[in-house]
Design an enzyme around this catalytic site. Sequence first.
Site, short mmCIF file in Angstrom:
data_model
loop_
_atom_site.label_atom_id
_atom_site.label_comp_id
_atom_site.label_asym_id
_atom_site.label_seq_id
_atom_site.Cartn_x
_atom_site.Cartn_y
_atom_site.Cartn_z
N SER A 125 0.82 -1.21 0.00
CA SER A 125 0.00 0.00 0.00
C SER A 125 0.85 1.26 0.00
O SER A 125 1.97 1.28 0.54
CB SER A 125 -0.90 0.00 1.24
OG SER A 125 -1.54 1.24 1.42
N TYR A 153 -1.36 -0.04 9.99
CA TYR A 153 -1.60 -0.70 8.70
C TYR A 153 -0.38 -0.55 7.79
O TYR A 153 0.13 -1.53 7.22
CB TYR A 153 -2.84 -0.10 8.06
CG TYR A 153 -3.12 -0.55 6.64
CD1 TYR A 153 -3.65 -1.80 6.38
CD2 TYR A 153 -2.89 0.31 5.56
CE1 TYR A 153 -3.93 -2.20 5.09
CE2 TYR A 153 -3.17 -0.08 4.27
CZ TYR A 153 -3.69 -1.34 4.03
OH TYR A 153 -3.97 -1.73 2.75
N LYS A 157 2.20 -3.53 6.45
CA LYS A 157 2.46 -3.75 5.02
C LYS A 157 3.95 -3.68 4.73
O LYS A 157 4.48 -4.48 3.95
CB LYS A 157 1.70 -2.71 4.19
CG LYS A 157 0.19 -2.93 4.11
CD LYS A 157 -0.15 -4.16 3.32
CE LYS A 157 -1.65 -4.28 3.06
NZ LYS A 157 -1.99 -5.47 2.26
#
Length: 336
Positions: A125, A153, A157
Amino acid sequence: MRLLITGGAGFVGARLARALLARGTLAGQRIDSLVVADQAAPSADLCADARVETRVGPLLAQCEALRREPFDGVFHLASAVSGECEADFELGLRSNLDTTRALLDALRERTQAGAAPTRLVFSSSVAVFGPDAAVPMPAVVADDTLPTPQTSYGTQKLICEVLIADYTRKGYIDGRAARLMTVTVRPGRPNAAASSFFSGIIREPLAGEEAICPVSPDVSHPVSSPQRTVDGLIAVYEASREAFVGRTALNLPALNVRVGEMLDALEAVAGKAVRSRVRFERDERIAGIVARWPQRASAARAARLGLQPEKNFEDIIRQYIADCAATPQALKGLGR
């Protein structure tokens, strides 16, 4: 060939599955079997294809069984989303980090038993980038910008990117990580992703509903259409090791656009009445997360693979309208 798509019942995963089945081949090989793994069963059209097998349940619980299944290729898309990971730290670690490690070890076990390394594409991402006091984020994040994520998050990633690079270095897999831009316009209802509003401010007005935008119209962000995202994942899979260049992640192409420009495009395509259904109401939690994300991105390595972003946001809206042709309820706000 036999393929696995984790998160294959989700929006991007299901679209990828349909694209692969329609092509019938990948990297010059015929697709004989496509395993779709997700928490929920895939849609009826995917289940109806004789080439599709389903695995339903948490991926972490499935990885032990996956050790015994041969796969030529894997698209690893399964993930908890950004807002969920901020609200529930353990969920993010389990869904994003622990599950990826378990999947990689399942593939590693087969390689160590003598099988050829499985080719794996990981959907990372743009959230791996963020502003750090010691390493200011540039105005445009590039393939070689140092990732300094500012959300759980994005951190998860990035850890997975590095793991995949190391498993590739060791010869356990042939891994490639592609950083997805925010995919819009997504159909359905809002989800827990902090980026959900980027779809909502287009989707809901087209359906005749009010949408709340939690950030300023001056907020800029790199986005991509669903189709360009799927095209990018496939191109990354099909790229030779030499064409991919190295083991670090690459950025998929981005259309860099401000929220106000998105709404201008909505008005140009659908009219003032549709645009007027968007109301600005700042949400400090969402605005705070988005403020730590990149405003613009470039994708030089993806361009060398032949990938380009959309020319304008109007084209992305038209793609969504075309996708919704069979679901008129999604477009009732157009008055058609």
